[in-house]
Motif scaffolding. Structure first.
Motif, PDB file in Angstrom:
ATOM      1  N   VAL A  36      -7.647  -0.642  -8.300  1.00  0.00           N
ATOM      2  CA  VAL A  36      -6.498  -1.010  -7.460  1.00  0.00           C
ATOM      3  C   VAL A  36      -6.096  -2.454  -7.741  1.00  0.00           C
ATOM      4  O   VAL A  36      -4.914  -2.764  -7.910  1.00  0.00           O
ATOM      5  CB  VAL A  36      -6.821  -0.816  -5.955  1.00  0.00           C
ATOM      6  N   LYS A  39      -4.320  -2.717 -11.083  1.00  0.00           N
ATOM      7  CA  LYS A  39      -2.957  -2.172 -11.016  1.00  0.00           C
ATOM      8  C   LYS A  39      -2.035  -3.140 -10.272  1.00  0.00           C
ATOM      9  O   LYS A  39      -0.871  -3.300 -10.647  1.00  0.00           O
ATOM     10  CB  LYS A  39      -2.936  -0.804 -10.336  1.00  0.00           C
ATOM     11  N   SER A  40      -2.551  -3.793  -9.238  1.00  0.00           N
ATOM     12  CA  SER A  40      -1.775  -4.796  -8.521  1.00  0.00           C
ATOM     13  C   SER A  40      -1.433  -5.959  -9.452  1.00  0.00           C
ATOM     14  O   SER A  40      -0.313  -6.470  -9.455  1.00  0.00           O
ATOM     15  CB  SER A  40      -2.563  -5.294  -7.306  1.00  0.00           C
ATOM     16  N   ARG A 139       4.253   0.129 -10.417  1.00  0.00           N
ATOM     17  CA  ARG A 139       4.221   0.467  -8.982  1.00  0.00           C
ATOM     18  C   ARG A 139       3.626   1.850  -8.769  1.00  0.00           C
ATOM     19  O   ARG A 139       2.803   2.049  -7.877  1.00  0.00           O
ATOM     20  CB  ARG A 139       5.631   0.443  -8.398  1.00  0.00           C
ATOM     21  N   TYR A 142      -0.074   1.776  -9.430  1.00  0.00           N
ATOM     22  CA  TYR A 142      -0.750   1.114  -8.318  1.00  0.00           C
ATOM     23  C   TYR A 142      -0.884   2.076  -7.136  1.00  0.00           C
ATOM     24  O   TYR A 142      -1.970   2.235  -6.572  1.00  0.00           O
ATOM     25  CB  TYR A 142       0.019  -0.146  -7.896  1.00  0.00           C
TER      26      TYR A 142
END
Length: 187
Positions: A36, A39-40, A139, A142
């Protein structure tokens, strides 16, 4: 002594049966959380890429559309908001506002056909379009990783371990209310 050794071995086996799954679940949650976070970071990287392209695009348009000053100051303000955003919801809101300003800028360009034929503007437009696609994919990636992470920390027995070690839900990257509405441009 022999009974003492058997009892010790039984206790060690029971502990191993309990501890190893806990370690496995913990490590899985850590891996998901790191995914996470990665991905952010990918979203941040692409937002930064777009922010870096915007000044060049604005300068190119300024040369043709000097009278459109309000859009240039608006874009600068929205870029500053995005650069200062810390949380995912704040980034999503600032990103949405900056996208709206960029849409207004690109609508202004329609009034300047000679600008649309400028090679520098065309190159910047293509780079910006590619970056927008990257942002959309980042996005989605994520949100997919957040879905997996959040569902894992809520499942039993993972919920016990995630609660004990302080793993909390991650927010989704959501579009702001009204972001799907095309902005109105007044000339």
């Amino acid at each position: 002594m022999r009974n003492g050794l058997k009892i010790t071995l039984v206790i060690l086996v029971i502990l191993a049966i309990v501890i190893f799954p806990v370690i496995g679940i913990y490590n899985n949650i850590v891996n998901l959380e790191q995914n996470v976070n990665a991905k952010s970071s990918n979203i941040d990287t692409n937002l930064q890429r777009r922010s870096d392209l915007i000044p060049n695009l604005v300068q190119t348009v300024k040369g043709y559309a000097v009278q459109e000053k309000t859009i240039f100051t608006d874009i600068a303000a929205q870029r500053a908001k995005l650069a200062g955003a810390q949380s995912i919801p704040d980034k999503a809101k600032a990103d949405s506002q900056l996208s709206g300003s960029l849409n207004r800028l690109l609508a202004i360009v329609e009034n300047y056909p000679q600008l649309k034929s400028d090679q520098n503007f065309r190159d910047l437009s293509v780079a910006l379009e590619g970056t927008e696609n990257r942002i959309a994919i980042a996005r989605q990636d994520y949100n997919d990783s957040v879905t997996l992470y959040n569902s894992q920390i809520k499942r039993f027995p993972n919920s016990i371990i995630s609660g004990a070690f302080g793993f909390n839900q991650k927010p989704f990257y959501k579009a702001q209310e009204g972001s799907q509405i095309v902005p109105k441009v007044n000339f």
